[in-house]
Design a protein around this motif. Structure first.
Motif, PDB file in Angstrom:
ATOM      1  N   LEU A 422      82.203  52.994  16.061  1.00  0.00           N
ATOM      2  CA  LEU A 422      81.704  52.489  17.337  1.00  0.00           C
ATOM      3  C   LEU A 422      80.286  53.016  17.617  1.00  0.00           C
ATOM      4  O   LEU A 422      79.416  52.264  18.070  1.00  0.00           O
ATOM      5  CB  LEU A 422      82.653  52.909  18.472  1.00  0.00           C
ATOM      6  CG  LEU A 422      82.287  52.415  19.874  1.00  0.00           C
ATOM      7  CD1 LEU A 422      82.274  50.887  19.908  1.00  0.00           C
ATOM      8  CD2 LEU A 422      83.286  52.944  20.910  1.00  0.00           C
ATOM      9  N   ILE A 423      80.027  54.286  17.308  1.00  0.00           N
ATOM     10  CA  ILE A 423      78.693  54.860  17.534  1.00  0.00           C
ATOM     11  C   ILE A 423      77.652  54.165  16.661  1.00  0.00           C
ATOM     12  O   ILE A 423      76.538  53.842  17.110  1.00  0.00           O
ATOM     13  CB  ILE A 423      78.723  56.373  17.257  1.00  0.00           C
ATOM     14  CG1 ILE A 423      79.536  57.089  18.371  1.00  0.00           C
ATOM     15  CG2 ILE A 423      77.315  56.955  17.216  1.00  0.00           C
ATOM     16  CD1 ILE A 423      79.770  58.556  18.107  1.00  0.00           C
ATOM     17  N   LYS A 426      76.799  50.694  18.132  1.00  0.00           N
ATOM     18  CA  LYS A 426      75.984  50.753  19.332  1.00  0.00           C
ATOM     19  C   LYS A 426      74.551  51.168  18.990  1.00  0.00           C
ATOM     20  O   LYS A 426      73.581  50.690  19.592  1.00  0.00           O
ATOM     21  CB  LYS A 426      76.590  51.746  20.337  1.00  0.00           C
ATOM     22  CG  LYS A 426      77.939  51.311  20.889  1.00  0.00           C
ATOM     23  CD  LYS A 426      77.820  49.985  21.651  1.00  0.00           C
ATOM     24  CE  LYS A 426      79.170  49.573  22.241  1.00  0.00           C
ATOM     25  NZ  LYS A 426      79.072  48.275  22.951  1.00  0.00           N
ATOM     26  N   GLN A 429      72.722  48.145  17.692  1.00  0.00           N
ATOM     27  CA  GLN A 429      72.384  47.221  18.788  1.00  0.00           C
ATOM     28  C   GLN A 429      71.219  47.767  19.612  1.00  0.00           C
ATOM     29  O   GLN A 429      70.325  47.018  20.024  1.00  0.00           O
ATOM     30  CB  GLN A 429      73.621  47.017  19.681  1.00  0.00           C
ATOM     31  CG  GLN A 429      74.747  46.260  18.973  1.00  0.00           C
ATOM     32  CD  GLN A 429      75.981  46.163  19.842  1.00  0.00           C
ATOM     33  OE1 GLN A 429      76.056  46.776  20.907  1.00  0.00           O
ATOM     34  NE2 GLN A 429      76.959  45.367  19.373  1.00  0.00           N
ATOM     35  N   PHE A 430      71.166  49.051  19.874  1.00  0.00           N
ATOM     36  CA  PHE A 430      70.101  49.653  20.672  1.00  0.00           C
ATOM     37  C   PHE A 430      68.751  49.546  19.953  1.00  0.00           C
ATOM     38  O   PHE A 430      67.707  49.294  20.566  1.00  0.00           O
ATOM     39  CB  PHE A 430      70.439  51.131  20.952  1.00  0.00           C
ATOM     40  CG  PHE A 430      69.435  51.837  21.790  1.00  0.00           C
ATOM     41  CD1 PHE A 430      69.322  51.567  23.162  1.00  0.00           C
ATOM     42  CD2 PHE A 430      68.546  52.750  21.235  1.00  0.00           C
ATOM     43  CE1 PHE A 430      68.390  52.197  23.931  1.00  0.00           C
ATOM     44  CE2 PHE A 430      67.599  53.377  22.001  1.00  0.00           C
ATOM     45  CZ  PHE A 430      67.527  53.104  23.375  1.00  0.00           C
TER      46      PHE A 430
END
Length: 495
Positions: A422-423, A426, A429-430
């Motif tokens: 999950l990290i 994200k 995406q960032f």
């Protein structure tokens, strides 16, 4: 650091000054000689003026109650002697003398001497109230020390005769003025004290301060002070004051007033006696009528008309009650015997009942102990069964603990893997978002333009896109890469 200075108001300062002056004994009674200046007799009757000499002056005020006693008409330039006290007039904060007496300077020495003698005798306690002797209300023997053939002697004689003719009056004539006056007055006071008198009246008519000076002489003051018989002073008029007035047991305003104070009024006494007589007669008459009514009421009672019959009736009444008492005593003895029999029966019954309850209590005690022992045995068996069950359950839980540890470790590993995935997602995406923002950043685009030498020109915050938007003399703002340039239009060249 300097200590803070105490600051007070003007009113507080004036009040403190006023308090200092009022407490100072020398300021309560002063006598000054000087020349009148700026004298003004106000329509209210008050005098306002200054008293001056060659070097100084002081403000003075004399109120109407005192100014009305001045025996001359004051004016500027008059040399006078004043007597009064010093105080502060709060409205202006000025120190001034409140004058009580004023005389022309020709009499100044006598007034100064008077004040000195007054202060001396005051300090000795000659004027103290506790020294004053009471004046007898109904005197039998009086002495009048007065000048022979004077109006004061005639006024006193007439007043005493009209008010209290029953008193024996000894008229002792003395010189009341001149060089022989002092010894004459002292001699008559000493002689009057040998006559076993009730009161002495020392009197003379009014006059100037020189005329009355004999009554200020120390010998006369001493004689009045040492007199064992009460002395009433009736010297001069109401406005005249001598030292004898201060030391005497009572000071009257005039010789006639002295005679009035020394005696009661016979007419008033006769009227009072008449009133007392009438009131006493009415009281006795009312008391007599009340006693007559009480007597008639008592005499009308039946027992006084036939006392023997009354006694026999009372004897019969006594016999009747004596028989009732005897009968009640017999009944009391009978009830007492009955109660004693009942008490004996109750005691036997209670003893029998006690023995029965004692046996029942013993049986109950044995049965109670047996039941308690049985209950304890049953509870012990149940406790042992419970302990066995509890140990079995604890053994089962202990066998399952390793399985629980394995399950927790597997779950922890799986959870960490999901969090890492999950990290990473994200973070990717960032990074895309940051890249998009950088590509579309207007500031970055402006910096690239500024770097090539372009600038933004505006006037009054409005952009300039044509030379038609400006005129010569207009103030322009030019924004470049590292700041703002202020410029003025000096000319225009079209393309």
């Amino acid at each position: 650091m300097m200590p803070k200075e105490k600051v007070i108001t003007v009113s507080e300062f004036v009040n403190e000054l006023k308090g200092v002056i009022q407490k100072h004994p020398s300021f309560k009674n002063v006598a000054l000689v000087g020349e009148l200046s700026n004298f003004k007799a106000h329509h209210s009757g008050h005098f306002y003026f200054s008293l001056k000499d060659a070097k100084s002056r002081v403000s003075c005020v004399m109120f109407r109650s005192k100014s009305s006693m001045v025996k001359f008409k004051p004016k500027d330039g008059d040399k006078v002697v004043i007597h009064g006290s010093i105080d502060v007039f709060e409205s202006t904060g000025s120190v001034q003398i409140y004058v009580e007496r004023m005389n022309l300077d020709g009499l100044g020495d006598l007034f100064i001497q008077f004040e000195a003698l007054k202060k001396e005798f005051l300090e000795k306690g000659y004027f103290a109230v506790e020294h004053k002797k009471p004046i007898p209300k109904y005197p039998h023997n009086l002495a009048v020390i007065v000048g022979e053939g004077s109006a004061a002697a005639a006024d006193i004689a007439r007043t005493l005769h009209e008010r209290w003719p029953v008193a024996q009056v000894h008229v002792l004539y003395a010189f009341v003025q001149g060089e022989y006056a002092v010894d004459s007055i002292v001699k008559q006071i000493d002689y009057a004290n040998t006559l076993n008198l009730d009161t002495i009246i020392l009197a003379r008519g009014g006059g100037s301060i020189e005329d009355l000076w004999s009554f200020n002489e120390p010998k006369v003051v001493e004689a009045v002070y040492n007199s064992k018989t009460p002395i009433i002073s009736g010297v001069g008029h109401e406005s005249d004051v001598t030292l004898v007035d201060y030391v005497s047991d009572y000071r009257a305003a005039t010789p006639t007033a002295a005679a009035v104070h020394a005696t009661p009024n016979t007419k008033d006494l006769l009227e009072n006696l008449r009133d007392y007589k009438n009131a006493y007669y009415k009281s006795v008459r009312n008391k007599l009528r009340q006693n007559q009514q009480v007597y008639q009421t008592i005499m009308s009672q039946r027992y006084l008309q036939d006392p023997l019959r009354y006694i026999e009736t009372k004897q019969q009444y006594l016999d009747y009650h004596q028989n009732k008492v005897t009968h009640q005593i017999y009944r009391f003895d009978t009830i007492k015997k009955t109660l004693q029999q009942q008490i004996h029966g109750y005691e036997k019954a209670l003893n029998h009942k006690f023995q029965e309850n004692k046996g029942q209590l013993k049986n109950f005690e044995n049965e109670f102990y047996y039941n308690v022992e049985q209950h304890i045995r049953q509870e012990d068996v149940q406790r042992k069964h419970f302990e066995q069950s509890l140990m079995f359950s604890i053994g089962g839980i202990q066998r399952k603990i390793p399985q629980f540890y394995t399950f927790i470790e597997d779950t922890d590993v799986a959870l960490k893997r999901r969090i890492d995935r999950l990290i990473n997602l994200k973070a990717s995406q960032f990074g895309d978002i940051i890249k998009t923002i950088s590509n579309n950043n207007p500031v970055a685009k402006l910096e690239a333009v500024y770097a090539k030498g372009f600038a933004r020109v505006s006037m009054n915050s409005e952009p300039i896109t044509s030379i038609g938007n400006v005129a010569e003399g207009d103030a322009l703002t030019i924004a470049v890469k590292d700041g703002i340039i202020q410029a003025t239009v000096s000319g225009k060249d079209p393309l």
